[in-house]
Design a protein around this motif. Structure first.
Motif, PDB file in Angstrom:
ATOM      1  N   VAL A  85       0.837  -1.201   0.000  1.00 36.14           N
ATOM      2  CA  VAL A  85       0.000   0.000   0.000  1.00 36.14           C
ATOM      3  C   VAL A  85       0.876   1.256   0.000  1.00 36.14           C
ATOM      4  CG1 VAL A  85      -1.655   1.330   1.395  1.00 36.14           C
ATOM      5  CG2 VAL A  85      -1.945  -1.125   1.106  1.00 36.14           C
ATOM      6  N   TYR A  86       2.035   1.165   0.662  1.00 39.22           N
ATOM      7  CA  TYR A  86       2.941   2.302   0.754  1.00 39.22           C
ATOM      8  C   TYR A  86       4.052   2.256  -0.295  1.00 39.22           C
ATOM      9  CZ  TYR A  86       0.605   3.104   5.185  1.00 39.22           C
ATOM     10  OH  TYR A  86      -0.341   3.342   6.144  1.00 39.22           O
ATOM     11  N   GLY A  87       4.130   1.189  -1.077  1.00 43.06           N
ATOM     12  CA  GLY A  87       5.127   1.075  -2.133  1.00 43.06           C
ATOM     13  C   GLY A  87       6.542   0.910  -1.621  1.00 43.06           C
ATOM     14  N   MET A  88       6.709   0.214  -0.508  1.00 44.21           N
ATOM     15  CA  MET A  88       8.035   0.026   0.065  1.00 44.21           C
ATOM     16  C   MET A  88       8.037  -1.198   0.964  1.00 44.21           C
ATOM     17  SD  MET A  88       7.997   3.265   2.706  1.00 44.21           S
ATOM     18  CE  MET A  88       7.526   4.375   1.413  1.00 44.21           C
ATOM     19  N   TYR A  89       9.174  -1.441   1.593  1.00 41.64           N
ATOM     20  CA  TYR A  89       9.270  -2.551   2.527  1.00 41.64           C
ATOM     21  C   TYR A  89      10.181  -2.178   3.690  1.00 41.64           C
ATOM     22  CZ  TYR A  89      13.717  -3.646   0.172  1.00 41.64           C
ATOM     23  OH  TYR A  89      14.969  -3.587  -0.355  1.00 41.64           O
ATOM     24  N   VAL A  90      10.079  -2.975   4.748  1.00 41.97           N
ATOM     25  CA  VAL A  90      10.948  -2.827   5.908  1.00 41.97           C
ATOM     26  C   VAL A  90      11.833  -4.067   5.953  1.00 41.97           C
ATOM     27  CG1 VAL A  90      11.052  -2.642   8.429  1.00 41.97           C
ATOM     28  CG2 VAL A  90       9.256  -1.441   7.159  1.00 41.97           C
ATOM     29  N   HIS A  91      13.139  -3.851   5.970  1.00 43.86           N
ATOM     30  CA  HIS A  91      14.112  -4.940   6.015  1.00 43.86           C
ATOM     31  C   HIS A  91      14.599  -5.044   7.452  1.00 43.86           C
ATOM     32  CE1 HIS A  91      17.416  -7.092   3.521  1.00 43.86           C
ATOM     33  NE2 HIS A  91      17.087  -7.767   4.592  1.00 43.86           N
ATOM     34  N   VAL A  92      14.440  -6.213   8.058  1.00 39.86           N
ATOM     35  CA  VAL A  92      14.778  -6.423   9.463  1.00 39.86           C
ATOM     36  C   VAL A  92      15.991  -7.348   9.574  1.00 39.86           C
ATOM     37  CG1 VAL A  92      13.911  -7.216  11.708  1.00 39.86           C
ATOM     38  CG2 VAL A  92      12.331  -6.174  10.059  1.00 39.86           C
TER      39      VAL A  92
END
Length: 127
Positions: free
Chosen positions: A12-19
């Motif tokens: 939805v936000y066009g991105m990702y979170v890399h953990v």
């Protein structure tokens, strides 16, 4: 503790979170190698960063944790870092952070915290 490394997609936000996490020094080194960066932060348990340009994705937020346990301190550190991540996401999308839209911020903080813990548990249960 072994290093873990996974992504939470936010279409939805066009991105990702890399953990990254497990062992802070190893996780930091893994992150630095992956993104060809040098981070001069050695005196903290965790940090959050954002990149405006990435090889495979136009925008990425990352979280590096020392470890992830199910105790109050570890969960507190995770929520703290997730809050930074959400702030970066909102800033990138020009979404103001205010009392008028704090519900969307609270929702995303809850969603990311849940998603990170859920993904981490799935990885641990496969071992």
């Amino acid at each position: 503790m072994e290093v873990f490394d996974f992504k939470i997609q936010l279409p939805v936000y066009g991105m990702y979170v890399h953990v990254f996490g497990g062992n802070y020094q190893k996780a930091k080194e893994s992150f630095e190698k992956r993104y060809n960066l040098a981070i001069d932060i050695d005196d903290c348990q965790a940090f959050t960063f954002h990149m405006t340009k990435n090889f495979k994705h136009p925008y990425m937020v990352g979280i590096v944790l020392d470890e992830l346990n199910f105790n109050p301190q570890s969960i507190g550190v995770l929520v703290h870092e997730v809050t930074h991540a959400v702030t970066y996401i909102f800033e990138r999308l020009h979404i103001p952070i205010s009392k008028e839209n704090d519900e969307s911020m609270a929702y995303l903080i809850g969603y990311l915290t849940y998603s990170i813990l859920d993904k981490y548990l799935k990885i641990q249960n496969k071992k």
